[in-house]
Scaffold this motif. Structure first.
Motif, PDB file in Angstrom:
ATOM      1  N   LEU A  35      -9.714   4.021   6.473  1.00  0.00           N
ATOM      2  CA  LEU A  35      -8.933   4.978   5.682  1.00  0.00           C
ATOM      3  C   LEU A  35      -7.914   4.252   4.803  1.00  0.00           C
ATOM      4  CD1 LEU A  35      -8.339   7.749   8.361  1.00  0.00           C
ATOM      5  CD2 LEU A  35      -9.751   7.950   6.307  1.00  0.00           C
ATOM      6  N   ALA A  36      -7.258   3.226   5.348  1.00  0.00           N
ATOM      7  CA  ALA A  36      -6.277   2.460   4.581  1.00  0.00           C
ATOM      8  C   ALA A  36      -6.952   1.723   3.424  1.00  0.00           C
ATOM      9  CB  ALA A  36      -5.541   1.471   5.490  1.00  0.00           C
ATOM     10  N   LEU A  37      -8.118   1.128   3.688  1.00  0.00           N
ATOM     11  CA  LEU A  37      -8.835   0.425   2.625  1.00  0.00           C
ATOM     12  C   LEU A  37      -9.286   1.392   1.535  1.00  0.00           C
ATOM     13  CD1 LEU A  37     -10.847  -2.047   4.870  1.00  0.00           C
ATOM     14  CD2 LEU A  37      -9.189  -2.692   3.110  1.00  0.00           C
ATOM     15  N   SER A  38      -9.666   2.588   1.929  1.00  0.00           N
ATOM     16  CA  SER A  38     -10.036   3.600   0.945  1.00  0.00           C
ATOM     17  C   SER A  38      -8.841   3.982   0.076  1.00  0.00           C
ATOM     18  CB  SER A  38     -10.593   4.841   1.660  1.00  0.00           C
ATOM     19  OG  SER A  38     -10.907   5.851   0.728  1.00  0.00           O
ATOM     20  N   LEU A  39      -7.679   4.138   0.721  1.00  0.00           N
ATOM     21  CA  LEU A  39      -6.469   4.444  -0.038  1.00  0.00           C
ATOM     22  C   LEU A  39      -6.117   3.290  -0.963  1.00  0.00           C
ATOM     23  CD1 LEU A  39      -4.050   6.305  -0.588  1.00  0.00           C
ATOM     24  CD2 LEU A  39      -2.906   5.250   1.397  1.00  0.00           C
ATOM     25  N   GLY A  40      -6.316   2.059  -0.497  1.00  0.00           N
ATOM     26  CA  GLY A  40      -6.064   0.900  -1.330  1.00  0.00           C
ATOM     27  C   GLY A  40      -6.916   0.909  -2.589  1.00  0.00           C
ATOM     28  N   LYS A  41      -8.171   1.267  -2.443  1.00  0.00           N
ATOM     29  CA  LYS A  41      -9.060   1.343  -3.610  1.00  0.00           C
ATOM     30  C   LYS A  41      -8.580   2.404  -4.590  1.00  0.00           C
ATOM     31  CE  LYS A  41     -13.236  -0.354  -1.307  1.00  0.00           C
ATOM     32  NZ  LYS A  41     -14.607  -0.007  -0.836  1.00  0.00           N
ATOM     33  N   ARG A  42      -8.157   3.543  -4.071  1.00  0.00           N
ATOM     34  CA  ARG A  42      -7.717   4.638  -4.942  1.00  0.00           C
ATOM     35  C   ARG A  42      -6.425   4.286  -5.669  1.00  0.00           C
ATOM     36  NH1 ARG A  42      -8.694   8.065  -0.496  1.00  0.00           N
ATOM     37  NH2 ARG A  42      -6.493   8.703  -0.436  1.00  0.00           N
ATOM     38  N   THR A  43      -5.592   3.470  -5.054  1.00  0.00           N
ATOM     39  CA  THR A  43      -4.311   3.110  -5.665  1.00  0.00           C
ATOM     40  C   THR A  43      -4.344   1.749  -6.353  1.00  0.00           C
ATOM     41  OG1 THR A  43      -3.562   2.232  -3.517  1.00  0.00           O
ATOM     42  CG2 THR A  43      -2.970   4.511  -4.050  1.00  0.00           C
ATOM     43  N   GLY A  44      -5.485   1.076  -6.321  1.00  0.00           N
ATOM     44  CA  GLY A  44      -5.623  -0.212  -6.980  1.00  0.00           C
ATOM     45  C   GLY A  44      -4.924  -1.351  -6.268  1.00  0.00           C
ATOM     46  N   VAL A  45      -4.799  -1.264  -4.941  1.00  0.00           N
ATOM     47  CA  VAL A  45      -4.110  -2.288  -4.157  1.00  0.00           C
ATOM     48  C   VAL A  45      -5.124  -3.095  -3.350  1.00  0.00           C
ATOM     49  CG1 VAL A  45      -2.474  -2.711  -2.272  1.00  0.00           C
ATOM     50  CG2 VAL A  45      -1.979  -0.952  -3.993  1.00  0.00           C
ATOM     51  N   GLU A  46      -5.090  -4.417  -3.498  1.00  0.00           N
ATOM     52  CA  GLU A  46      -5.954  -5.272  -2.687  1.00  0.00           C
ATOM     53  C   GLU A  46      -5.330  -5.472  -1.306  1.00  0.00           C
ATOM     54  OE1 GLU A  46      -6.879  -8.908  -4.608  1.00  0.00           O
ATOM     55  OE2 GLU A  46      -7.839  -7.948  -6.338  1.00  0.00           O
ATOM     56  N   LEU A  47      -6.151  -5.360  -0.266  1.00  0.00           N
ATOM     57  CA  LEU A  47      -5.675  -5.443   1.111  1.00  0.00           C
ATOM     58  C   LEU A  47      -6.500  -6.468   1.897  1.00  0.00           C
ATOM     59  CD1 LEU A  47      -5.338  -1.583   1.694  1.00  0.00           C
ATOM     60  CD2 LEU A  47      -3.491  -3.190   1.160  1.00  0.00           C
ATOM     61  N   LEU A  62       0.829  -1.203   0.000  1.00  0.00           N
ATOM     62  CA  LEU A  62       0.000   0.000   0.000  1.00  0.00           C
ATOM     63  C   LEU A  62       0.866   1.258   0.000  1.00  0.00           C
ATOM     64  CD1 LEU A  62      -2.744   1.472   0.254  1.00  0.00           C
ATOM     65  CD2 LEU A  62      -2.507   1.225   2.746  1.00  0.00           C
ATOM     66  N   ALA A  63       1.876   1.283   0.863  1.00  0.00           N
ATOM     67  CA  ALA A  63       2.741   2.461   0.959  1.00  0.00           C
ATOM     68  C   ALA A  63       3.466   2.723  -0.355  1.00  0.00           C
ATOM     69  CB  ALA A  63       3.746   2.269   2.088  1.00  0.00           C
ATOM     70  N   GLU A  64       3.972   1.641  -0.976  1.00  0.00           N
ATOM     71  CA  GLU A  64       4.685   1.795  -2.245  1.00  0.00           C
ATOM     72  C   GLU A  64       3.770   2.360  -3.317  1.00  0.00           C
ATOM     73  OE1 GLU A  64       7.960  -0.910  -4.456  1.00  0.00           O
ATOM     74  OE2 GLU A  64       6.016  -1.877  -4.143  1.00  0.00           O
TER      75      GLU A  64
END
Length: 283
Positions: free
Chosen positions: A250-262, A190-192
């Motif tokens: 918030l992290a899951l929302s960021l994941g959606k915006r960046t296309g990262v599955e969490l 996610l961070a990357e």
């Protein structure tokens, strides 16, 4: 237990060698064995006695075994049992199957030989400093025998229960470690994706975990039942639940915006409240 009992150590690898090193000054002496002569040499120089084979260690009263797996544990203890005298305590420090220690304890009890499972946590560095944690599964007599020995290389000696309990505790502890590693990997992805420097993130995680205690900071309950409102942890855990659910969302929302599955974050959001003992209730 008298300081003048003789100790034995079998298996002088990365974990066993520093543990055995802290036993060489034991008043009753230390017998060591490893299939590699070069692994025994440094301990012999410090005062230990090298055995020619596993059977040679059976002369000791308390014997530690740190080998690779269940097969090796059973083989070593089988050889020891052929020669050990009644009252001998054999402590297994390897991480093994949960049924192995109870089975061996039952098999050797008629001979008067005690089996202890005592896996450790902390690594070779902690062993060097005498700061390991050891989780002990033992009967009363065996625990009394091994505790002063274990204190030579462990700063935390915890009796988990009878034979097998030490292993069950170690498996739960290691499960937490490796789930945590998997979660750390997910956080890095996610961070990357969000353009964060992973080295700097690692610095922050290590620093903050050292301050907060990491997952161990919530592990003060006697059971996993829901906490009653008057429990001393109830209100702090409700607060933790609120912070955790907010930040996970918030992290899951960021994941959606960046296309990262969490997937681990999704599981954490689903299970955090109940896991803390403060599930959401319909009012």
């Amino acid at each position: 237990m008298s300081d003048h009992v003789k100790l034995g150590y079998i298996g002088l690898g990365n974990q066993g060698a520093p543990m055995a090193k802290r036993l060489v000054s034991w008043p009753g002496g230390l017998i060591v064995f490893d299939v590699r002569a070069e692994a025994m040499a440094p301990l012999v120089e410090l005062g230990a006695t090298a055995a020619d084979d596993v059977a040679g260690v059976a002369a000791a009263d308390v014997i530690s075994v740190t080998v690779l797996n269940d097969e090796q544990v059973r083989e070593v203890i089988g050889r020891l049992a052929e020669h050990a005298k009644p009252g001998t305590v054999i402590a297994i420090h390897s991480t093994i199957e949960p049924d192995t220690a109870p089975e061996l304890a039952d098999q050797l009890r008629p001979k008067g030989i005690h089996i202890v499972d005592a896996p450790v946590s902390g690594g070779a560095g902690a062993a060097d400093k005498g700061e390991l944690a050891v989780m002990v599964g033992a009967d009363d007599e065996a625990y009394a025998a091994v505790k002063p020995v274990f204190k030579q290389w462990a700063s935390l000696v915890v009796r988990a229960g009878g034979p097998g309990a030490g292993t069950r505790m170690k498996l739960a502890r290691n499960m937490l470690t490796f789930i945590g590693f998997a979660a750390a990997c997910e956080a890095q992805v996610l961070a990357e994706a969000a353009g964060i420097d992973l080295q700097k993130l690692g610095q922050v995680v290590r620093h903050s975990d050292a301050q907060s205690g990491g997952p161990g900071a919530i592990m003060y309950r006697d059971d996993t039942k829901p906490l009653p409102p008057d429990h001393f942890l109830h209100d702090p855990f409700v607060h933790t639940r609120g912070l955790g659910e907010k930040d996970l969302n918030l992290a899951l929302s960021l994941g959606k915006r960046t296309g990262v599955e969490l997937p681990l974050a999704e599981v954490a959001l689903k299970n955090l409240a109940a896991g803390l003992g403060v599930p959401h209730t319909e009012e």
